[in-house]
Structures are given as C-alpha cells and as structure tokens.
Enzyme design. Structure first.
Site, mmCIF file in Angstrom:
data_model
loop_
_atom_site.group_PDB
_atom_site.id
_atom_site.type_symbol
_atom_site.label_atom_id
_atom_site.label_comp_id
_atom_site.label_asym_id
_atom_site.label_seq_id
_atom_site.Cartn_x
_atom_site.Cartn_y
_atom_site.Cartn_z
ATOM 1 N N ARG A 26 0.733 -1.086 -0.033
ATOM 2 C CA ARG A 26 0.068 0.182 0.014
ATOM 3 C C ARG A 26 0.903 1.333 0.134
ATOM 4 O O ARG A 26 0.313 2.236 -0.632
ATOM 5 C CB ARG A 26 -1.165 -0.023 1.218
ATOM 6 C CG ARG A 26 -1.906 -0.954 1.076
ATOM 7 C CD ARG A 26 -2.922 -1.071 2.354
ATOM 8 N NE ARG A 26 -2.211 -1.178 3.586
ATOM 9 C CZ ARG A 26 -2.310 -0.859 4.660
ATOM 10 N NH1 ARG A 26 -3.514 -0.243 5.006
ATOM 11 N NH2 ARG A 26 -1.579 -1.088 5.652
ATOM 12 N N ASN A 44 -6.252 -2.521 2.519
ATOM 13 C CA ASN A 44 -6.364 -4.240 2.459
ATOM 14 C C ASN A 44 -7.657 -4.513 2.595
ATOM 15 O O ASN A 44 -8.638 -3.850 3.386
ATOM 16 C CB ASN A 44 -5.494 -4.482 3.593
ATOM 17 C CG ASN A 44 -4.096 -4.273 3.563
ATOM 18 O OD1 ASN A 44 -3.294 -4.374 2.549
ATOM 19 N ND2 ASN A 44 -3.281 -4.408 4.747
#
Length: 97
Positions: A26, A44
């Site tokens: 990320r 996520n």
C-alpha cells in the site's frame, strides 16, 4: 475501450491478488500514485487482496495499472483486475486506509 479520451478524468477501481499484504504494498502504491498525480486511496481487504481506487486521466490511471502489474512491486502479485467508471465526488490526495 476504443475511442476513449485519455485526458478525461476517470475512476479506476483495482483489486490486486497475491502476497500483497504486510509487504509495504500500500505504501509503494501510494508513492507511485502520488508521483503520477492521481487521487484516491488504497486499502487491505479481508480476503488478502489490496484494493486501489485511483482518479485522474485515463492515461495516468493506466500508468498506475501498468506499475501494479509490473515487476517492481513489493510482495508477489498473482493477478490484477480493474473496472473503469466515471469520477465520483473526488478525493483529496492519495491516502492509505
């Protein structure tokens, strides 16, 4: 999609499968999106995927998509799926959720 205008703003919603959680994916995605000049977020998902929502020109979103599919990602990407839609209310910056 033929005949699209690569400068018009679009939203790409992208799901990345593989070993992509707990590997800095990320953070890496956010850095690439900011370099390109996109807005949106990455997060996520409970099933192990990472979701990316990016807004900007079609060409810029395609650049991010190519990076997500490319060899330089953290972890191990086994697949990437995307859908293209019109821009929503818009985002400020690109954040990690």
């Amino acid at each position: 999609m033929q005949g699209h205008d690569s400068r018009r703003s679009v939203r790409a919603t992208i799901w990345v499968r593989g070993r992509v959680q707990q590997v800095g994916f990320r953070w890496w995605t956010r850095a690439r999106a900011l370099e390109i000049g996109l807005t949106g977020y990455t997060s996520n998902l409970g099933d192990g995927r990472v979701q990316v929502v990016a807004e900007g020109s079609r060409a810029d979103c395609e650049r991010l998509l190519a990076a997500l599919r490319g060899p330089g990602t953290p972890g191990q990407v086994s697949g990437v799926t995307e859908i293209w839609t019109a821009v929503g209310d818009g985002y400020q910056g690109f954040v990690i959720r």
